[in-house]
Motif scaffolding. Structure first.
Motif, PDB file in Angstrom:
ATOM      1  N   LEU A 449       2.860  -1.680  15.118  1.00 12.56           N
ATOM      2  CA  LEU A 449       2.457  -2.872  15.867  1.00 12.56           C
ATOM      3  C   LEU A 449       3.214  -2.977  17.185  1.00 12.56           C
ATOM      4  O   LEU A 449       2.699  -3.515  18.174  1.00 12.56           O
ATOM      5  CB  LEU A 449       2.717  -4.128  15.031  1.00 12.56           C
ATOM      6  CG  LEU A 449       1.777  -4.389  13.851  1.00 12.56           C
ATOM      7  CD1 LEU A 449       2.322  -5.501  12.975  1.00 12.56           C
ATOM      8  CD2 LEU A 449       0.374  -4.742  14.355  1.00 12.56           C
ATOM      9  N   ILE A 450       4.430  -2.434  17.186  1.00 13.19           N
ATOM     10  CA  ILE A 450       5.256  -2.497  18.397  1.00 13.19           C
ATOM     11  C   ILE A 450       4.974  -1.315  19.315  1.00 13.19           C
ATOM     12  O   ILE A 450       4.836  -1.475  20.527  1.00 13.19           O
ATOM     13  CB  ILE A 450       6.748  -2.539  18.007  1.00 13.19           C
ATOM     14  CG1 ILE A 450       7.041  -3.845  17.249  1.00 13.19           C
ATOM     15  CG2 ILE A 450       7.653  -2.435  19.239  1.00 13.19           C
ATOM     16  CD1 ILE A 450       8.394  -3.881  16.579  1.00 13.19           C
ATOM     17  N   GLN A 451       4.875  -0.119  18.748  1.00 13.86           N
ATOM     18  CA  GLN A 451       4.672   1.093  19.541  1.00 13.86           C
ATOM     19  C   GLN A 451       3.725   2.020  18.798  1.00 13.86           C
ATOM     20  O   GLN A 451       3.920   2.293  17.613  1.00 13.86           O
ATOM     21  CB  GLN A 451       6.009   1.800  19.784  1.00 13.86           C
ATOM     22  CG  GLN A 451       6.014   2.733  20.975  1.00 13.86           C
ATOM     23  CD  GLN A 451       5.944   1.980  22.305  1.00 13.86           C
ATOM     24  OE1 GLN A 451       6.604   0.965  22.480  1.00 13.86           O
ATOM     25  NE2 GLN A 451       5.151   2.474  23.227  1.00 13.86           N
ATOM     26  N   ARG A 452       2.711   2.519  19.477  1.00 17.77           N
ATOM     27  CA  ARG A 452       1.675   3.331  18.836  1.00 17.77           C
ATOM     28  C   ARG A 452       2.256   4.576  18.175  1.00 17.77           C
ATOM     29  O   ARG A 452       3.083   5.283  18.742  1.00 17.77           O
ATOM     30  CB  ARG A 452       0.619   3.756  19.867  1.00 17.77           C
ATOM     31  CG  ARG A 452      -0.521   4.592  19.273  1.00 17.77           C
ATOM     32  CD  ARG A 452      -1.488   5.046  20.354  1.00 17.77           C
ATOM     33  NE  ARG A 452      -2.146   3.922  20.984  1.00 17.77           N
ATOM     34  CZ  ARG A 452      -3.221   3.307  20.512  1.00 17.77           C
ATOM     35  NH1 ARG A 452      -3.752   3.718  19.369  1.00 17.77           N
ATOM     36  NH2 ARG A 452      -3.768   2.300  21.146  1.00 17.77           N
ATOM     37  N   THR A 453       1.800   4.855  16.948  1.00 14.43           N
ATOM     38  CA  THR A 453       2.190   6.064  16.233  1.00 14.43           C
ATOM     39  C   THR A 453       1.406   7.252  16.784  1.00 14.43           C
ATOM     40  O   THR A 453       0.183   7.168  16.920  1.00 14.43           O
ATOM     41  CB  THR A 453       1.891   5.916  14.728  1.00 14.43           C
ATOM     42  OG1 THR A 453       2.563   4.754  14.231  1.00 14.43           O
ATOM     43  CG2 THR A 453       2.336   7.148  13.953  1.00 14.43           C
ATOM     44  N   PRO A 454       2.064   8.363  17.094  1.00 15.40           N
ATOM     45  CA  PRO A 454       1.329   9.543  17.603  1.00 15.40           C
ATOM     46  C   PRO A 454       0.297  10.032  16.588  1.00 15.40           C
ATOM     47  O   PRO A 454       0.538  10.025  15.378  1.00 15.40           O
ATOM     48  CB  PRO A 454       2.438  10.585  17.813  1.00 15.40           C
ATOM     49  CG  PRO A 454       3.696   9.796  17.952  1.00 15.40           C
ATOM     50  CD  PRO A 454       3.524   8.589  17.083  1.00 15.40           C
ATOM     51  N   SER A 455      -0.864  10.453  17.091  1.00 12.59           N
ATOM     52  CA  SER A 455      -1.957  10.905  16.230  1.00 12.59           C
ATOM     53  C   SER A 455      -2.036  12.420  16.206  1.00 12.59           C
ATOM     54  O   SER A 455      -1.807  13.087  17.213  1.00 12.59           O
ATOM     55  CB  SER A 455      -3.288  10.333  16.726  1.00 12.59           C
ATOM     56  OG  SER A 455      -4.373  10.841  15.972  1.00 12.59           O
ATOM     57  N   LEU A 456      -2.369  12.962  15.036  1.00 13.95           N
ATOM     58  CA  LEU A 456      -2.552  14.398  14.854  1.00 13.95           C
ATOM     59  C   LEU A 456      -4.028  14.751  14.937  1.00 13.95           C
ATOM     60  O   LEU A 456      -4.901  13.886  14.873  1.00 13.95           O
ATOM     61  CB  LEU A 456      -1.996  14.829  13.500  1.00 13.95           C
ATOM     62  CG  LEU A 456      -0.489  14.629  13.302  1.00 13.95           C
ATOM     63  CD1 LEU A 456      -0.131  14.694  11.829  1.00 13.95           C
ATOM     64  CD2 LEU A 456       0.286  15.666  14.085  1.00 13.95           C
ATOM     65  N   GLY A 457      -4.294  16.052  15.044  1.00 13.39           N
ATOM     66  CA  GLY A 457      -5.675  16.505  15.127  1.00 13.39           C
ATOM     67  C   GLY A 457      -6.398  16.462  13.799  1.00 13.39           C
ATOM     68  O   GLY A 457      -7.592  16.166  13.728  1.00 13.39           O
ATOM     69  N   HIS A 458      -5.667  16.774  12.708  1.00 19.64           N
ATOM     70  CA  HIS A 458      -6.295  16.733  11.388  1.00 19.64           C
ATOM     71  C   HIS A 458      -5.240  16.499  10.323  1.00 19.64           C
ATOM     72  O   HIS A 458      -4.147  17.072  10.370  1.00 19.64           O
ATOM     73  CB  HIS A 458      -7.040  18.030  11.080  1.00 19.64           C
ATOM     74  CG  HIS A 458      -7.940  17.919   9.875  1.00 19.64           C
ATOM     75  ND1 HIS A 458      -9.150  17.263   9.923  1.00 19.64           N
ATOM     76  CD2 HIS A 458      -7.797  18.346   8.600  1.00 19.64           C
ATOM     77  CE1 HIS A 458      -9.719  17.307   8.720  1.00 19.64           C
ATOM     78  NE2 HIS A 458      -8.912  17.951   7.900  1.00 19.64           N
ATOM     79  N   VAL A 459      -5.584  15.649   9.358  1.00 22.43           N
ATOM     80  CA  VAL A 459      -4.694  15.331   8.245  1.00 22.43           C
ATOM     81  C   VAL A 459      -5.447  15.547   6.937  1.00 22.43           C
ATOM     82  O   VAL A 459      -6.589  15.097   6.789  1.00 22.43           O
ATOM     83  CB  VAL A 459      -4.203  13.867   8.321  1.00 22.43           C
ATOM     84  CG1 VAL A 459      -3.484  13.476   7.037  1.00 22.43           C
ATOM     85  CG2 VAL A 459      -3.281  13.675   9.521  1.00 22.43           C
ATOM     86  N   VAL A 460      -4.812  16.261   6.004  1.00 21.73           N
ATOM     87  CA  VAL A 460      -5.337  16.395   4.648  1.00 21.73           C
ATOM     88  C   VAL A 460      -4.504  15.514   3.734  1.00 21.73           C
ATOM     89  O   VAL A 460      -3.277  15.641   3.691  1.00 21.73           O
ATOM     90  CB  VAL A 460      -5.285  17.861   4.164  1.00 21.73           C
ATOM     91  CG1 VAL A 460      -5.683  17.946   2.690  1.00 21.73           C
ATOM     92  CG2 VAL A 460      -6.213  18.734   4.997  1.00 21.73           C
TER      93      VAL A 460
END
Length: 681
Positions: A449-460
């Motif tokens: 909520l405070i700082q965006r979490t980095p996103s990955l290309g694919h998660v299993v």
């Protein structure tokens, strides 16, 4: 291609295998001999290139006990517009990785290449221009047999593959193996699904859902390597034992860069030293907590009642309170994260000052705006209006301060639910608090909520059925701009918050449009075993389709009354008389007693996740850690104790369903107490 050594097909194939191994060695030696001293501009580039070369060398390793290729395709014709490029009536050997000779001609084709797809999909009804599909049998790394299917010959009847069955039923010693040689058409469709879409795979025991998810990662890395090299991939498992069990699958396929973690690893912002009772964990894992956290966080924002006065030289610039209030409301209305808005506010205030400067005839530039944003007056105003908030301290206050929680949970949580999550003895600080796993997930939510979490290309996400809504949200944050493959079985949900429906779970994950696929063909669990375990399905997941075993070998199955622990030890010794691995699965509370009995009998055993060897093939498994693991033979001790070890009967029966379905070749159920009535025929 290799030169035939004689007219014996098996000898020719062995010669091709030897030549292919030699070619792979040459490829590795070529990489090892690379001299990068003259091609790198600086030390950083040199280190990056050296690391890439090292990873390439590892990927080209020839595993002596692993077949380099496992199949062959003979195409009929040159390719048409709808055929695989390069398939000009040629012969292709299908294996785990690409191998070429000194001239660059392929000797083994990667199983993920388009030209390899008919190995998994071609059939008598749709030969896909394949004249011959050949499967190879191996002992260790030695080629020992082959089996042909003439797919384009109408005179040849379709028949089951003996080698395919043998590979599926081969004894399991050591960690999980890849299934690249045995992928079935319905599994291959999932494996080769496009990266842009998210998938959910509902699969009962033995349907291969975990292997499908891992092979999907390997396929996506092949098809989208450059993109995923930038954005990253992640495999999430339920516990460390499970991750240890699967960790060799991707390296065996040449993929070394995929990170593996548990949900607890992802949210490790604080040290977890405590536990929650089921009532507290259920509330903390509820998606409503996300809104409670949001309210609590933004309660720190206050509308200003005083102006900001900035002094520059001999001039004083005044931003009135009503204008400051408009700036704050605009940031709140935009819905951007708390921290990003806090960083933007000083620039907004500074811009308001610049507008006044321009109206007075000055010509300030961006440097002046930055200088104004850094003035003491602006900093003090921002600190008062939009203060910095530490996510762990925010959660600490919510769980410690009844009034603060009540103010922000009003209309969301009942009084009973609020009491359930409040600490009876509030902690003095973040460091001294005995955080639970559910608390760590709340802190992760507050952090995002405070700082965006980095996103990955694919998660299993494997064994997903046991996640709470808040845990789904934590995983979803890691793939907001990427895609996900969700794997699980609703019948194996053993937490109080276990997933009730995949649609609900996918919504919490942020992937409501994900396609849900169901695997119902059982390749691992013998027919008699899965039929016995399926007696529980009407009581634990009445809407699910029972798994139908396609195993030709019915396996070994027996329910045996015993008089004591000595009989259980004898049963283990009996199972160890068979080839392969053996698991002794028992209710957690009975594990210490059984460990002592095994030691007294001189039988060594391993803990879950430890690699079995030829000398030590017995693993003692607490029922709570059995999920996702498999053994050739299983002795299941005292089913009634497994059920009674859980907080409620439904969860206990689901735990029992898990433990009943860990065997690949044989299951022996031992019991002194009466069996649960749900297992009656």
């Amino acid at each position: 291609m290799s030169t035939p050594v004689d007219d014996d097909p098996l000898s020719r194939e062995r010669a091709h295998l030897a030549a292919s191994r030699a070619a792979l060695r040459a490829m590795r030696e070529d990489v090892e001999s690379l001299d990068i001293s003259d091609v790198t501009a600086n030390w950083v580039n040199a280190q990056v290139l050296a690391h890439q070369i090292e990873e390439r060398i590892k990927a080209l390793a020839d595993l002596s006990d692993t077949p380099l290729f496992f199949g062959r395709l003979d195409y009929l014709h040159a390719p048409g517009a709808d055929q695989a490029e390069g398939a000009q009536g040629e012969r292709f050997y299908i294996g785990r990785r690409h191998v070429h000779d000194a001239d660059g001609d392929p000797m083994v084709i990667d199983w993920r290449a388009p030209v390899s797809q008919p190995f998994y999909r071609a059939s008598k009804k749709d030969p896909m221009d394949i004249a011959l599909r050949r499967r190879f049998g191996y002992t260790g790394g030695e080629l020992t047999a082959y089996e042909d299917e003439h797919l384009s010959d109408p005179a040849e009847a379709a028949k089951a593959s003996r080698l395919l069955q043998q590979e599926i039923e081969r004894p399991r010693v050591g960690p999980m193996r890849d299934i690249v040689a045995t992928i079935q058409p319905e599994q291959d469709e999932i494996v080769r699904s496009d990266l842009s879409g998210s998938l959910c795979v509902q699969g009962g025991p033995g349907t291969g859902k975990t292997a499908v998810g891992l092979h999907r990662v390997a396929y996506l890395l092949y098809a989208h390597r450059e993109r995923l090299a930038r954005t990253g991939t992640l495999v999430i498992g339920p516990n460390r034992s499970f991750l240890s069990y699967i960790e060799q699958v991707l390296p065996a396929l040449g993929e070394l860069t995929v990170r593996q973690a548990t949900v607890d690893d992802l949210v490790a912002h604080v040290e977890v030293r405590g536990t929650d009772d089921p009532a507290a964990a259920l509330v903390k894992g509820d998606a409503r907590m996300a809104q409670v956290l949001r309210r609590a966080l933004y309660s720190h924002v206050t509308l200003p009642t005083e102006p900001v006065v900035v002094v520059r030289g001999s001039r004083r610039w005044r931003v009135p309170a009503y204008e400051l209030q408009d700036l704050v409301r605009q940031l709140l209305d935009r819905g951007i994260r708390y921290g990003a808005a806090r960083e933007a506010l000083p620039q907004r205030i500074a811009h308001a000052v610049l507008v006044q400067m321009e109206r007075s005839g000055e010509a300030p530039d961006d440097r002046v705006q930055d200088a104004v944003a850094r003035t003491g007056a602006v900093k003090a105003a921002v600190k008062e209006i939009w203060p910095a908030v530490d996510p762990a301290k925010l959660v600490l206050r919510l769980l410690s301060d009844a009034d603060f929680l009540a103010a922000h949970a009003d209309g969301l949580l009942s009084e009973e639910e609020q009491k359930a999550v409040l600490w009876t003895k509030p902690a003095r600080s973040v460091k001294s608090a005995k955080w639970s796993p559910a608390d760590a997930v709340l802190i992760d939510e507050a952090t995002d909520l405070i700082q965006r979490t980095p996103s990955l290309g694919h998660v299993v996400l494997d064994e997903a059925q046991d996640l709470s809504p808040m845990q789904y949200r934590a995983v979803g944050r890691r793939c907001t701009t990427g895609s996900a493959t969700v794997l699980g079985d609703l019948a194996q949900g053993t937490t109080p918050w276990a997933t009730r429906s995949w649609q609900e779970a996918l919504t919490h994950l942020g992937k409501p449009d994900a396609l849900v696929e169901e695997l119902t063909a059982g390749f691992r669990v013998p027919t008699d075993v899965i039929a016995y375990a399926s007696r529980l399905l009407p009581h634990i997941a009445p809407g699910l389709t029972p798994v139908a075993s396609i195993r030709e070998n019915p396996g070994f199955f027996e329910v045996r009354p015993v008089t004591g622990t000595a009989d259980v030890v004898a049963a283990c010794r009996e199972m160890l008389g068979h080839e392969g691995s053996t698991g002794l699965i028992a209710a957690d509370a009975r594990v210490p007693e059984l460990a002592k009995a095994l030691a007294a009998a001189g039988i060594s055993c391993l803990a879950p996740g430890e690699e079995t060897t030829q000398d030590t093939r017995l693993t003692l498994v607490p029922a709570s850690l059995a999920k996702g693991l498999e053994y050739d033979y299983v002795v299941l001790d005292e089913p009634r104790a497994v059920v009674d070890g859980e907080p409620d009967e439904r969860t206990g029966l689901r735990r029992l369903y898990v433990t009943l379905t860990r065997a690949v070749s044989g299951l022996l159920v031992t019991h002194q107490a009466p069996l649960p009535p749900q297992l009656a025929p």
